[in-house]
Motif scaffolding. Structure first.
Motif, PDB file in Angstrom:
ATOM      1  N   GLU A 277       2.542   1.861  -1.775  1.00  0.00           N
ATOM      2  CA  GLU A 277       3.470   2.633  -2.616  1.00  0.00           C
ATOM      3  C   GLU A 277       3.867   1.856  -3.866  1.00  0.00           C
ATOM      4  N   LEU A 278       3.880   0.531  -3.732  1.00  0.00           N
ATOM      5  CA  LEU A 278       4.220  -0.304  -4.887  1.00  0.00           C
ATOM      6  C   LEU A 278       3.038  -0.522  -5.818  1.00  0.00           C
ATOM      7  N   GLY A 279       1.856  -0.071  -5.369  1.00  0.00           N
ATOM      8  CA  GLY A 279       0.662  -0.224  -6.198  1.00  0.00           C
ATOM      9  C   GLY A 279      -0.103  -1.501  -5.964  1.00  0.00           C
ATOM     10  N   LEU A 280       0.212  -2.179  -4.881  1.00  0.00           N
ATOM     11  CA  LEU A 280      -0.494  -3.419  -4.573  1.00  0.00           C
ATOM     12  C   LEU A 280      -1.657  -3.144  -3.634  1.00  0.00           C
ATOM     13  N   LYS A 281      -2.835  -3.593  -4.013  1.00  0.00           N
ATOM     14  CA  LYS A 281      -4.025  -3.430  -3.192  1.00  0.00           C
ATOM     15  C   LYS A 281      -4.342  -4.744  -2.470  1.00  0.00           C
ATOM     16  N   PRO A 282      -5.062  -4.651  -1.347  1.00  0.00           N
ATOM     17  CA  PRO A 282      -5.445  -5.882  -0.636  1.00  0.00           C
ATOM     18  C   PRO A 282      -6.165  -6.852  -1.557  1.00  0.00           C
ATOM     19  N   GLY A 283      -5.781  -8.108  -1.502  1.00  0.00           N
ATOM     20  CA  GLY A 283      -6.390  -9.114  -2.357  1.00  0.00           C
ATOM     21  C   GLY A 283      -5.554 -10.382  -2.382  1.00  0.00           C
ATOM     22  N   PRO A 284      -5.713 -11.180  -3.420  1.00  0.00           N
ATOM     23  CA  PRO A 284      -5.008 -12.469  -3.501  1.00  0.00           C
ATOM     24  C   PRO A 284      -3.489 -12.358  -3.420  1.00  0.00           C
ATOM     25  N   GLN A 285      -2.942 -11.264  -3.965  1.00  0.00           N
ATOM     26  CA  GLN A 285      -1.478 -11.133  -3.942  1.00  0.00           C
ATOM     27  C   GLN A 285      -0.955 -10.944  -2.522  1.00  0.00           C
ATOM     28  N   TYR A 286      -1.770 -10.312  -1.678  1.00  0.00           N
ATOM     29  CA  TYR A 286      -1.394 -10.204  -0.259  1.00  0.00           C
ATOM     30  C   TYR A 286      -1.237 -11.603   0.343  1.00  0.00           C
ATOM     31  N   GLY A 287      -2.188 -12.466   0.014  1.00  0.00           N
ATOM     32  CA  GLY A 287      -2.163 -13.823   0.547  1.00  0.00           C
ATOM     33  C   GLY A 287      -0.948 -14.601   0.082  1.00  0.00           C
ATOM     34  N   LEU A 288      -0.569 -14.395  -1.200  1.00  0.00           N
ATOM     35  CA  LEU A 288       0.607 -15.085  -1.732  1.00  0.00           C
ATOM     36  C   LEU A 288       1.876 -14.645  -1.007  1.00  0.00           C
ATOM     37  N   LEU A 289       2.005 -13.338  -0.788  1.00  0.00           N
ATOM     38  CA  LEU A 289       3.173 -12.832  -0.086  1.00  0.00           C
ATOM     39  C   LEU A 289       3.218 -13.349   1.351  1.00  0.00           C
ATOM     40  N   LYS A 290       2.060 -13.355   1.992  1.00  0.00           N
ATOM     41  CA  LYS A 290       1.987 -13.838   3.377  1.00  0.00           C
ATOM     42  C   LYS A 290       2.364 -15.319   3.452  1.00  0.00           C
TER      43      LYS A 290
ATOM     44  N   ALA B  79       2.476  -5.444 -12.455  1.00  0.00           N
ATOM     45  CA  ALA B  79       2.132  -5.184 -13.863  1.00  0.00           C
ATOM     46  C   ALA B  79       3.328  -4.651 -14.643  1.00  0.00           C
ATOM     47  N   ASN B  80       4.214  -3.923 -13.964  1.00  0.00           N
ATOM     48  CA  ASN B  80       5.394  -3.373 -14.640  1.00  0.00           C
ATOM     49  C   ASN B  80       6.542  -4.362 -14.736  1.00  0.00           C
ATOM     50  N   GLY B  81       6.284  -5.600 -14.298  1.00  0.00           N
ATOM     51  CA  GLY B  81       7.295  -6.634 -14.380  1.00  0.00           C
ATOM     52  C   GLY B  81       8.184  -6.764 -13.157  1.00  0.00           C
ATOM     53  N   ARG B  82       8.036  -5.865 -12.206  1.00  0.00           N
ATOM     54  CA  ARG B  82       8.864  -5.940 -11.003  1.00  0.00           C
ATOM     55  C   ARG B  82       8.431  -7.124 -10.137  1.00  0.00           C
ATOM     56  N   ILE B  83       9.386  -7.835  -9.600  1.00  0.00           N
ATOM     57  CA  ILE B  83       9.101  -8.970  -8.713  1.00  0.00           C
ATOM     58  C   ILE B  83       9.223  -8.512  -7.265  1.00  0.00           C
ATOM     59  N   VAL B  84       8.157  -8.741  -6.513  1.00  0.00           N
ATOM     60  CA  VAL B  84       8.146  -8.393  -5.086  1.00  0.00           C
ATOM     61  C   VAL B  84       8.236  -9.687  -4.281  1.00  0.00           C
ATOM     62  N   ARG B  85       9.270  -9.791  -3.487  1.00  0.00           N
ATOM     63  CA  ARG B  85       9.475 -10.984  -2.650  1.00  0.00           C
ATOM     64  C   ARG B  85       8.947 -10.735  -1.234  1.00  0.00           C
ATOM     65  N   PRO B  86       8.534 -11.783  -0.554  1.00  0.00           N
ATOM     66  CA  PRO B  86       8.013 -11.615   0.806  1.00  0.00           C
ATOM     67  C   PRO B  86       8.963 -10.860   1.730  1.00  0.00           C
ATOM     68  N   CYS B  87      10.270 -11.129   1.605  1.00  0.00           N
ATOM     69  CA  CYS B  87      11.226 -10.466   2.485  1.00  0.00           C
ATOM     70  C   CYS B  87      11.272  -8.957   2.271  1.00  0.00           C
ATOM     71  N   ASP B  88      10.763  -8.498   1.101  1.00  0.00           N
ATOM     72  CA  ASP B  88      10.767  -7.065   0.804  1.00  0.00           C
ATOM     73  C   ASP B  88       9.662  -6.324   1.547  1.00  0.00           C
ATOM     74  N   VAL B  89       8.581  -7.017   1.869  1.00  0.00           N
ATOM     75  CA  VAL B  89       7.398  -6.315   2.392  1.00  0.00           C
ATOM     76  C   VAL B  89       6.870  -6.905   3.705  1.00  0.00           C
ATOM     77  N   LEU B  90       7.564  -7.900   4.243  1.00  0.00           N
ATOM     78  CA  LEU B  90       7.125  -8.513   5.492  1.00  0.00           C
ATOM     79  C   LEU B  90       8.019  -8.089   6.650  1.00  0.00           C
ATOM     80  N   ASP B  91       7.400  -7.818   7.793  1.00  0.00           N
ATOM     81  CA  ASP B  91       8.157  -7.585   9.007  1.00  0.00           C
ATOM     82  C   ASP B  91       8.850  -8.889   9.411  1.00  0.00           C
ATOM     83  N   PRO B  92       9.827  -8.843  10.311  1.00  0.00           N
ATOM     84  CA  PRO B  92      10.480 -10.085  10.753  1.00  0.00           C
ATOM     85  C   PRO B  92       9.464 -11.083  11.298  1.00  0.00           C
ATOM     86  N   PRO B  93       9.722 -12.379  11.137  1.00  0.00           N
ATOM     87  CA  PRO B  93       8.782 -13.389  11.635  1.00  0.00           C
ATOM     88  C   PRO B  93       8.638 -13.329  13.152  1.00  0.00           C
ATOM     89  N   VAL B  94       7.473 -13.749  13.632  1.00  0.00           N
ATOM     90  CA  VAL B  94       7.193 -13.767  15.069  1.00  0.00           C
ATOM     91  C   VAL B  94       7.596 -15.135  15.617  1.00  0.00           C
TER      92      VAL B  94
END
Length: 368
Positions: free
Chosen positions: A208-221, A229-244
């Protein structure tokens, strides 16, 4: 990541045709950590699916022979079976004061040379870990500055008075701490805590945020924020489930009880707690006299720690393995299990009776 425990020896005092002396291996991704090394451990390793050459760390709970006498021979056998071009990396050995001198003297007097380096890291015990006569003379435990040719300088680890624990090391995958036990000589238990894992990425939200699988997934993980691209900053806590949460394995050396509060705190919520049960409850006085525990004692520790599984081990050689018991045998190892289960009635704690070569998988935790 796979994680399992293999029991190489589950008997006390000495190796017998029925039970090996104390030794067990925690295996993770092919790397093996050995806990205690009684006489005959190398033979037990050869009979198991484990490879001695994969042992990178060794933990000795105390200096009684049924937990220690196999160590010099094991190191020599690993060396003999090693490739000169690809010897094992440095083996780190942890244990009470006196272990460094024991190894140096054993290897020196037997003219043993190893193809790999080793380092001995000693834990300083406290006076309340044993009766006064169990404290070794400092002249016996002190080690000289002389090193065995393959020895690397080790560390001396003191107890952290705030946590009542010994921090052995902390690395990317695991943190290992030791805690004090009461026995005839100073004894220790070990807590292996796996680091927590990042939660899963919320693929739907990322899409929904427009992020496709790739290097940015790895950075968030990996815990890094990314800029869209629109300047919005996505933080890991915004898109990651709670840690295991990571898994926790606690292995007790010989003991009649714990010393201080560090052990109970460190072992809270352990997935597996391995505790000795040398004699049945009806022999409690004799067990205490020799600094040992009964099934009810082990169950009490498991209850205080709120562990999920209690594994009983270090049985008197009078208790034969299940496969060798005969009808009418007076000493039944299943009676030890029943006594622990009775003490834990009304709880969800599972009781397991260890046997030589039992392998116990430790599954990854799942979020509720």
């Amino acid at each position: 990541m796979s994680l399992d425990l293999t029991f190489l020896g589950t008997g006390s005092a000495y190796p017998s045709p029925h039970r090996g002396a104390s030794a067990l291996v925690l295996r993770s991704e092919g790397e093996c950590w050995l806990f205690d090394c009684g006489e005959g451990t190398q033979t037990q390793l050869m009979r198991s699916p484990l490879k001695a050459s994969r042992i990178t760390k060794i933990f000795i709970s105390h200096l009684h022979g049924d937990h220690l006498f196999g160590l010099p021979g094991l190191l020599c056998t690993v060396s003999l079976n090693s490739s000169p071009t690809q010897p094992p990396s440095c083996v780190d050995i942890y244990g009470p004061q006196g272990l460094r001198r024991f190894l140096r003297v054993s290897l020196e007097l037997s003219a043993s040379q190893l193809l790999f380096p080793f380092a001995v890291h000693e834990l300083e015990p406290t006076a309340d870990q044993c009766p006064p006569e169990g404290l070794l003379n400092p002249l016996v435990t002190q080690s000289s500055e002389w090193l065995h040719p393959q020895e690397r300088p080790g560390t001396t680890i003191q107890m952290d008075t705030q946590s009542d624990l010994y921090v052995l090391f902390e690395e990317k995958q695991f943190t290992v701490k030791a805690f004090r036990l009461y026995h005839r000589i100073p004894s220790f238990g070990f807590c292996v805590q796996e680091q927590e894992r990042p939660g899963r990425l919320n693929a739907q939200l990322l899409n929904e945020l427009g992020l496709k699988p790739g290097p940015q997934y790895g950075l968030l993980k990996a815990g890094q924020a990314v800029t869209l691209a629109n300047g919005r900053i996505v933080r890991p806590c915004d898109v990651l489930d709670p840690p295991v949460p990571g898994r926790k394995v606690c292995i007790f050396g010989d003991c009649a009880s714990l010393v201080g509060e560090g052990g109970i705190k460190a072992c809270q919520g352990a997935d597996v707690l391995v505790h000795e049960a040398t004699l049945a409850d009806e022999h409690r006085e004799r067990a205490l006299e020799h600094g040992h525990s009964t099934p009810s004692t082990a169950a009490g520790v498991a209850l205080a720690c709120k562990t999920h599984r209690l594994v009983l081990y270090h049985f008197s050689q009078r208790y034969k393995p299940l496969g060798l018991q005969k009808e009418g045998d007076e000493d039944d190892v299943l009676e030890l299990k029943r006594q622990a289960e009775d003490a834990l009635r009304g709880t969800d704690i599972e009781v397991i009776v260890s046997e030589d070569f039992l392998t116990l998988p430790i599954p990854i935790k799942k979020l509720q």
